[in-house]
Design a protein around this motif. Structure first.
Motif, PDB file in Angstrom:
ATOM      1  N   VAL A   1       0.960  -1.175   0.126  1.00  0.00           N
ATOM      2  CA  VAL A   1      -0.021   0.030   0.010  1.00  0.00           C
ATOM      3  C   VAL A   1       0.999   1.316  -0.105  1.00  0.00           C
ATOM      4  O   VAL A   1       1.846   1.476   0.923  1.00  0.00           O
ATOM      5  CB  VAL A   1      -0.934   0.126   1.168  1.00  0.00           C
ATOM      6  N   SER A   2       0.673   2.179  -0.849  1.00  0.00           N
ATOM      7  CA  SER A   2       1.366   3.358  -0.940  1.00  0.00           C
ATOM      8  C   SER A   2       1.418   4.044   0.552  1.00  0.00           C
ATOM      9  O   SER A   2       0.562   4.391   1.104  1.00  0.00           O
ATOM     10  CB  SER A   2       0.936   4.643  -2.070  1.00  0.00           C
ATOM     11  N   GLY A   3       2.815   4.433   0.757  1.00  0.00           N
ATOM     12  CA  GLY A   3       3.066   5.218   2.002  1.00  0.00           C
ATOM     13  C   GLY A   3       2.874   4.342   3.198  1.00  0.00           C
ATOM     14  O   GLY A   3       3.136   4.641   4.279  1.00  0.00           O
ATOM     15  N   GLN A   4       2.699   3.011   2.975  1.00  0.00           N
ATOM     16  CA  GLN A   4       3.043   2.065   4.127  1.00  0.00           C
ATOM     17  C   GLN A   4       4.383   1.679   4.313  1.00  0.00           C
ATOM     18  O   GLN A   4       4.898   1.173   3.027  1.00  0.00           O
ATOM     19  CB  GLN A   4       2.203   0.875   4.213  1.00  0.00           C
ATOM     20  N   PRO A   5       4.970   1.336   5.748  1.00  0.00           N
ATOM     21  CA  PRO A   5       6.399   0.870   5.307  1.00  0.00           C
ATOM     22  C   PRO A   5       6.595  -0.539   5.341  1.00  0.00           C
ATOM     23  O   PRO A   5       7.550  -1.232   5.146  1.00  0.00           O
ATOM     24  CB  PRO A   5       6.978   1.325   6.710  1.00  0.00           C
ATOM     25  N   THR A   6       5.344  -1.395   5.408  1.00  0.00           N
ATOM     26  CA  THR A   6       5.529  -2.786   5.238  1.00  0.00           C
ATOM     27  C   THR A   6       4.478  -3.156   4.189  1.00  0.00           C
ATOM     28  O   THR A   6       3.502  -2.565   3.916  1.00  0.00           O
ATOM     29  CB  THR A   6       5.015  -3.428   6.559  1.00  0.00           C
ATOM     30  N   CYS A   7       4.648  -4.364   3.758  1.00  0.00           N
ATOM     31  CA  CYS A   7       3.850  -5.136   2.679  1.00  0.00           C
ATOM     32  C   CYS A   7       3.315  -6.303   3.374  1.00  0.00           C
ATOM     33  O   CYS A   7       3.723  -6.886   4.304  1.00  0.00           O
ATOM     34  CB  CYS A   7       4.481  -5.663   1.489  1.00  0.00           C
ATOM     35  N   THR A   8       1.771  -6.788   2.679  1.00  0.00           N
ATOM     36  CA  THR A   8       1.367  -7.859   3.321  1.00  0.00           C
ATOM     37  C   THR A   8       1.514  -9.143   2.262  1.00  0.00           C
ATOM     38  O   THR A   8       1.580  -8.887   1.045  1.00  0.00           O
ATOM     39  CB  THR A   8      -0.112  -7.799   3.232  1.00  0.00           C
ATOM     40  N   THR A   9       1.891 -10.280   2.700  1.00  0.00           N
ATOM     41  CA  THR A   9       2.003 -11.378   1.803  1.00  0.00           C
ATOM     42  C   THR A   9       0.878 -12.399   2.333  1.00  0.00           C
ATOM     43  O   THR A   9       0.516 -12.679   3.304  1.00  0.00           O
ATOM     44  CB  THR A   9       3.531 -12.104   1.926  1.00  0.00           C
TER      45      THR A   9
END
Length: 78
Positions: free
Chosen positions: A7-15
């Motif tokens: 997600v733009s602006g978020q420091p982490t991604c979800t997998t």
């Protein structure tokens, strides 16, 4: 196979891990990936702080540990 949502602006991604051993055709694989990304988009959209932000998806044959080591990807619960 791993579906990665950032997600733009978020420091982490979800997998999310997808078991690809049950696919007999390329189309079946694509359909499953589409189902997973729809579900992830819906879940992310329910979080008010993320509404309206761009989500990018990537599908990788790397496992979660390999993603962390190569790209510094951090798992984050939806």
């Amino acid at each position: 196979m791993v579906v990665l949502a950032c997600v733009s602006g978020q420091p982490t991604c979800t997998t999310t891990r997808v078991n690809e051993t049950s696919f007999t055709t390329f189309e079946a694989c694509e359909e499953r990936i589409d189902d997973v990304t729809r579900k992830m988009t819906k879940q992310l959209g329910q979080q008010l702080e993320l509404k309206g932000r761009e989500v990018t998806y990537d599908v990788s044959c790397m496992n979660r540990q390999q993603l962390r080591e190569k790209f510094g990807i951090v798992d984050a619960a939806i």
